[in-house]
Design an enzyme around this catalytic site. Structure first.
Site, mmCIF file in Angstrom:
data_model
loop_
_atom_site.group_PDB
_atom_site.id
_atom_site.type_symbol
_atom_site.label_atom_id
_atom_site.label_comp_id
_atom_site.label_asym_id
_atom_site.label_seq_id
_atom_site.Cartn_x
_atom_site.Cartn_y
_atom_site.Cartn_z
ATOM 1 N N SER A 136 36.909 35.724 55.561
ATOM 2 C CA SER A 136 36.787 34.919 54.354
ATOM 3 C C SER A 136 37.785 35.432 53.321
ATOM 4 O O SER A 136 37.809 36.628 53.025
ATOM 5 C CB SER A 136 35.354 35.047 53.824
ATOM 6 O OG SER A 136 35.216 34.369 52.602
ATOM 7 N N LYS A 162 38.614 31.397 56.573
ATOM 8 C CA LYS A 162 37.847 30.655 55.561
ATOM 9 C C LYS A 162 38.508 30.875 54.217
ATOM 10 O O LYS A 162 38.775 32.007 53.824
ATOM 11 C CB LYS A 162 36.406 31.166 55.565
ATOM 12 C CG LYS A 162 35.574 30.820 54.349
ATOM 13 C CD LYS A 162 34.098 31.051 54.641
ATOM 14 C CE LYS A 162 33.347 31.609 53.460
ATOM 15 N NZ LYS A 162 31.931 31.892 53.790
ATOM 16 N N LYS A 164 38.357 30.147 50.074
ATOM 17 C CA LYS A 164 37.528 29.736 48.942
ATOM 18 C C LYS A 164 38.293 28.687 48.151
ATOM 19 O O LYS A 164 39.510 28.832 47.931
ATOM 20 C CB LYS A 164 37.237 30.950 48.049
ATOM 21 C CG LYS A 164 36.400 32.024 48.736
ATOM 22 C CD LYS A 164 34.964 31.569 48.895
ATOM 23 C CE LYS A 164 34.087 32.717 49.378
ATOM 24 N NZ LYS A 164 32.681 32.277 49.566
ATOM 25 N N ASP A 189 35.245 27.000 51.599
ATOM 26 C CA ASP A 189 33.937 27.281 51.003
ATOM 27 C C ASP A 189 34.042 27.098 49.491
ATOM 28 O O ASP A 189 34.840 27.772 48.839
ATOM 29 C CB ASP A 189 33.517 28.723 51.328
ATOM 30 C CG ASP A 189 32.107 29.062 50.832
ATOM 31 O OD1 ASP A 189 31.453 28.196 50.220
ATOM 32 O OD2 ASP A 189 31.669 30.214 51.067
ATOM 33 N N GLU A 214 32.060 24.312 53.400
ATOM 34 C CA GLU A 214 30.820 25.039 53.144
ATOM 35 C C GLU A 214 30.377 24.814 51.697
ATOM 36 O O GLU A 214 31.171 24.970 50.767
ATOM 37 C CB GLU A 214 31.075 26.534 53.411
ATOM 38 C CG GLU A 214 29.848 27.422 53.300
ATOM 39 C CD GLU A 214 30.171 28.880 53.673
ATOM 40 O OE1 GLU A 214 31.223 29.139 54.302
ATOM 41 O OE2 GLU A 214 29.376 29.759 53.319
ATOM 42 N N ASP A 239 25.178 26.772 52.827
ATOM 43 C CA ASP A 239 24.992 28.206 52.605
ATOM 44 C C ASP A 239 23.907 28.363 51.535
ATOM 45 O O ASP A 239 22.710 28.490 51.861
ATOM 46 C CB ASP A 239 26.341 28.824 52.196
ATOM 47 C CG ASP A 239 26.276 30.296 51.793
ATOM 48 O OD1 ASP A 239 25.184 30.840 51.692
ATOM 49 O OD2 ASP A 239 27.339 30.909 51.559
ATOM 50 N N LYS A 263 22.466 33.663 56.454
ATOM 51 C CA LYS A 263 22.620 35.009 55.887
ATOM 52 C C LYS A 263 21.238 35.633 55.863
ATOM 53 O O LYS A 263 20.300 35.048 55.299
ATOM 54 C CB LYS A 263 23.180 34.959 54.462
ATOM 55 C CG LYS A 263 24.644 34.574 54.401
ATOM 56 C CD LYS A 263 25.190 34.683 52.995
ATOM 57 C CE LYS A 263 26.606 34.134 52.932
ATOM 58 N NZ LYS A 263 27.099 34.010 51.550
ATOM 59 N N GLY A 291 28.377 36.433 55.392
ATOM 60 C CA GLY A 291 28.448 37.813 54.929
ATOM 61 C C GLY A 291 28.310 37.888 53.423
ATOM 62 O O GLY A 291 28.413 36.880 52.722
HETATM 63 O O1 OSB Z 1 29.711 32.106 50.069
HETATM 64 O O2 OSB Z 1 29.828 33.144 51.914
HETATM 65 C C1 OSB Z 1 29.891 33.140 50.685
HETATM 66 C C2 OSB Z 1 31.165 36.508 49.440
HETATM 67 C C3 OSB Z 1 30.385 36.660 48.321
HETATM 68 C C4 OSB Z 1 29.482 35.677 47.998
HETATM 69 C C5 OSB Z 1 29.364 34.542 48.759
HETATM 70 C C6 OSB Z 1 30.136 34.381 49.883
HETATM 71 C C7 OSB Z 1 31.079 35.371 50.215
HETATM 72 C C8 OSB Z 1 32.012 35.259 51.312
HETATM 73 C C9 OSB Z 1 32.520 36.516 51.954
HETATM 74 O O3 OSB Z 1 32.458 34.214 51.705
HETATM 75 C C10 OSB Z 1 31.674 36.974 53.061
HETATM 76 C C11 OSB Z 1 32.067 38.310 53.617
HETATM 77 O O4 OSB Z 1 33.224 38.462 54.020
HETATM 78 O O5 OSB Z 1 31.216 39.218 53.665
HETATM 79 MG MG MG Z 2 29.433 30.509 51.349
#
Ligand code: OSB
Ligand code: MG
Length: 377
Positions: A136, A162, A164, A189, A214, A239, A263, A291
């Site tokens: 991510s 992924k 953001k 995401d 996402e 999510d 999660k 994660g």
């Molecule tokens: O939306 O999945 C998410 C990190 C912090 C808060 C929300 C998210 C995330 C990530 C990273 O996408 C996940 C990771 O690499 O641990």
């Molecule tokens: Mg997410």
């Protein structure tokens, strides 16, 4: 099995690189490592996954401490636990606070597996010996930096990227990314950054051949996601909207998504995670494991969960080195040609690097659940 002793250890670890999402930027992670000791002296570990601010869900590092300290640990007193699936029920007098519950439950799953000389993956009924890994990537100010970061991770072998996104950092960014990476498996995401008023922008995402989008809409917008999914070809993955099996059932029944990101913390533990996994498997919904920028202990729990057979898509549990200069487990979690090899040792399968853990510890608190009962199984 009785739990005799619980330690809450507050830990701070600095991220290698700030991680930016639509809800804010993070440079360090404050969390608790929970250590539970059973009546035979076996030790299990769990990790809290909330952040210091309630941006992602309502929980924070401090609310988790409060819930554990004032309510949850106390509920274990005198409980003879025959299986960790019982923990959800034991903690049920306290409403929600899923991340607080999950961290305690996770530590108990670990100690249970160790007591039985099983890996946590085996205790959960997992089948895979390797798991597929994605990565991510946070929002980057500069597009060339982003392209360079993607390039590095693609070279390292991550199986999907992924990205953001947020309003204003979406269509343009993806044009640039697709120009350079036309066939790389990519998903986005939004962390709830859009509403149905943005539907024209969201529809434009269909041109980029994304694996999924996402959580485009709000965490309470299961109905709106159903409406959006009707208008989009790109599968929606939920999510933030999914806190329980019930939420997953509702989202699936309403066609709000085609994929669910599980999660452990958000849904209140491994037992609930497995229930969601099983329900999705029975209903043709793909799942993958998300994660929360975990240290090696949280990562190990994610890895064990992902060994369940219907985690069909690469998750966000990358190697330790993706976020940390030094992790608190040994060996560190490593990604090798797009996969993590699931450890076979008992429990979470990684040892604690006590020296590193000590170095990152801010404070500790001990709880003795006085054992007035008969110490037997
Ligand atoms: O939306 O999945 C998410 C990190 C912090 C808060 C929300 C998210 C995330 C990530 C990273 O996408 C996940 C990771 O690499 O641990
Ligand atoms: Mg997410």
């Amino acid at each position: 099995m009785y739990i005799h002793h619980v330690v809450l250890r507050k830990v701070r670890m600095n991220l290698k690189h700030p991680f930016e999402t639509s809800f804010g930027s993070m440079q360090e992670k404050d969390f608790y490592i929970i250590e539970v000791t059973d009546d035979q002296g076996n030790i299990g570990y769990g990790e809290t996954v909330a952040f210091t601010k309630p941006w992602y869900t309502e929980e924070t590092t401090d609310t988790i401490f409060y819930m554990l300290n004032d309510f949850l640990i106390d509920l274990l007193k005198g409980q003879n636990i025959s299986h960790p699936d019982e923990i959800t029920k034991i903690l049920s007098p306290i409403r929600r606070n899923n991340m607080a519950k999950a961290a305690l439950e996770g530590a108990i799953w670990d100690v249970y597996a160790k007591r039985n000389n099983q890996s946590l993956a085996e205790a959960l009924g997992g089948e895979k010996s390797t798991i597929d890994v994605g990565v991510s990537i946070g929002i980057e100010e500069n597009i060339d930096d982003l392209l360079q970061i993607i390039e590095t991770y693609v070279q390292e072998g991550y199986k999907r990227i992924k990205l953001k996104i947020k309003p204003g950092k979406d269509i343009n960014v993806l044009h640039n990314v697709r120009e350079k990476f036309p066939t790389t498996p990519i998903m986005v995401d939004a962390n709830s950054a859009y509403t149905l008023d943005d539907i024209e922008v969201l529809k434009q995402l269909d041109q980029f051949n994304l694996m999924m989008i996402e959580q485009p809409l709000g965490q309470d917008d299961i109905m709106d996601h159903a409406q959006l999914q009707k208008e989009l070809q790109t599968p929606i993955c939920l999510d933030e909207s999914i806190h329980s099996l019930k939420d997953a059932q509702m989202a699936i029944q309403l066609n709000s998504c085609k994929i669910i990101n599980i999660k452990i913390g958000r849904v209140g533990g491994l037992t609930e995670s497995r229930k969601i996994h099983d329900y999705c498997a029975a209903h043709g919904i793909d799942v993958w494991c998300g994660g929360m920028l975990e240290s090696g202990i949280g990562r190990a729990h994610n890895i064990s969960l992902t060994t369940l057979s219907s985690f069909t898509m690469p998750g966000d549990t990358s190697g330790s080195s993706r976020y940390w200069h030094k992790d608190i487990v040994t060996p560190e979690v490593t990604m090798d040609e797009g996969v993590i090899h699931v450890p076979t040792g008992s429990g979470i399968g990684y040892d604690i690097d006590h020296e590193a853990l000590e170095e990152f510890t801010l404070s500790t608190k001990h709880f003795h659940l006085n054992a007035s009962h008969n110490d037997q199984k």
